[in-house]
Design a protein around this motif. Structure first.
Motif, PDB file in Angstrom:
ATOM      1  N   ASP A   1       0.825  -1.217   0.000  1.00  0.00           N
ATOM      2  CA  ASP A   1       0.000   0.000   0.000  1.00  0.00           C
ATOM      3  C   ASP A   1       0.859   1.267   0.000  1.00  0.00           C
ATOM      4  O   ASP A   1       0.460   2.283  -0.543  1.00  0.00           O
ATOM      5  CB  ASP A   1      -0.931   0.012   1.227  1.00  0.00           C
ATOM      6  N   ASP A   2       2.017   1.217   0.647  1.00  0.00           N
ATOM      7  CA  ASP A   2       2.907   2.377   0.731  1.00  0.00           C
ATOM      8  C   ASP A   2       4.314   1.921   0.343  1.00  0.00           C
ATOM      9  O   ASP A   2       5.001   1.279   1.127  1.00  0.00           O
ATOM     10  CB  ASP A   2       2.893   2.950   2.155  1.00  0.00           C
ATOM     11  N   GLN A   3       4.736   2.250  -0.878  1.00  0.00           N
ATOM     12  CA  GLN A   3       6.009   1.755  -1.414  1.00  0.00           C
ATOM     13  C   GLN A   3       7.223   2.218  -0.613  1.00  0.00           C
ATOM     14  O   GLN A   3       8.295   1.661  -0.749  1.00  0.00           O
ATOM     15  CB  GLN A   3       6.156   2.186  -2.877  1.00  0.00           C
ATOM     16  N   TYR A   4       7.086   3.265   0.204  1.00  0.00           N
ATOM     17  CA  TYR A   4       8.229   3.771   0.977  1.00  0.00           C
ATOM     18  C   TYR A   4       8.221   3.279   2.418  1.00  0.00           C
ATOM     19  O   TYR A   4       9.029   3.706   3.222  1.00  0.00           O
ATOM     20  CB  TYR A   4       8.265   5.301   0.905  1.00  0.00           C
ATOM     21  N   LYS A   5       7.321   2.376   2.739  1.00  0.00           N
ATOM     22  CA  LYS A   5       7.253   1.818   4.091  1.00  0.00           C
ATOM     23  C   LYS A   5       7.694   0.359   4.037  1.00  0.00           C
ATOM     24  O   LYS A   5       7.208  -0.417   3.221  1.00  0.00           O
ATOM     25  CB  LYS A   5       5.805   1.921   4.601  1.00  0.00           C
ATOM     26  N   LEU A   6       8.651   0.013   4.883  1.00  0.00           N
ATOM     27  CA  LEU A   6       9.160  -1.360   4.906  1.00  0.00           C
ATOM     28  C   LEU A   6       8.320  -2.232   5.824  1.00  0.00           C
ATOM     29  O   LEU A   6       7.786  -1.764   6.824  1.00  0.00           O
ATOM     30  CB  LEU A   6      10.610  -1.382   5.386  1.00  0.00           C
ATOM     31  N   THR A   7       8.220  -3.510   5.480  1.00  0.00           N
ATOM     32  CA  THR A   7       7.542  -4.478   6.343  1.00  0.00           C
ATOM     33  C   THR A   7       8.605  -5.327   7.040  1.00  0.00           C
ATOM     34  O   THR A   7       9.801  -5.132   6.838  1.00  0.00           O
ATOM     35  CB  THR A   7       6.614  -5.391   5.510  1.00  0.00           C
ATOM     36  N   GLU A   8       8.167  -6.285   7.834  1.00  0.00           N
ATOM     37  CA  GLU A   8       9.098  -7.187   8.523  1.00  0.00           C
ATOM     38  C   GLU A   8       9.617  -8.274   7.580  1.00  0.00           C
ATOM     39  O   GLU A   8      10.561  -8.980   7.907  1.00  0.00           O
ATOM     40  CB  GLU A   8       8.400  -7.846   9.721  1.00  0.00           C
ATOM     41  N   ASP A   9       8.997  -8.408   6.393  1.00  0.00           N
ATOM     42  CA  ASP A   9       9.374  -9.471   5.458  1.00  0.00           C
ATOM     43  C   ASP A   9      10.703  -9.164   4.778  1.00  0.00           C
ATOM     44  O   ASP A   9      11.010  -8.013   4.466  1.00  0.00           O
ATOM     45  CB  ASP A   9       8.298  -9.640   4.377  1.00  0.00           C
TER      46      ASP A   9
END
Length: 116
Positions: free
Chosen positions: A72-80
């Motif tokens: 949803d937000d290309q500039y936000k990182l996930t834990e994956d």
């Protein structure tokens, strides 16, 4: 016969270019065989062991891990994360390079020193 093929004097011009070549202000040699984190244009981030680099900031990283982004937000990182292994990073897309274990403060090389 004078100057057949236009090749005469080429070596002198090459030596002049070598002298004019600018020295890179970024010395990555101290990070060879250490883990670094790299941010790229477009928001991607990866970390790996720096194995090599050149003056254009092309990087060779080993054991590379890419940090996946939120759809949803290309500039936000996930834990994956995803394992990439040995990669070559194109220097023109590199935005930021930092050591994985922290940063080191350096004086700003662009500030003009003023006397007085």
């Amino acid at each position: 016969m004078a100057n057949v093929g236009g090749g005469g004097g080429g070596a002198g011009k090459m030596a002049d270019k070598e002298k004019k070549k600018k020295e890179s202000i970024l010395d990555l040699s101290k990070y060879i065989d250490k883990t670094i984190r790299v941010k790229f244009q477009g928001g991607r981030e990866a970390s790996g062991v720096l194995k090599g680099f050149d003056p254009l900031l092309n990087l060779v990283l080993d054991g590379t891990i890419e940090y996946m982004r939120d759809p949803d937000d290309q500039y936000k990182l996930t834990e994956d994360t995803r394992q990439l292994g040995l990669v070559v990073c194109r220097g023109t897309s590199v935005v930021l390079i930092c050591p994985q274990d922290g940063m080191e403060a350096i004086p700003n090389p662009f500030i003009q020193q003023q006397d007085g």
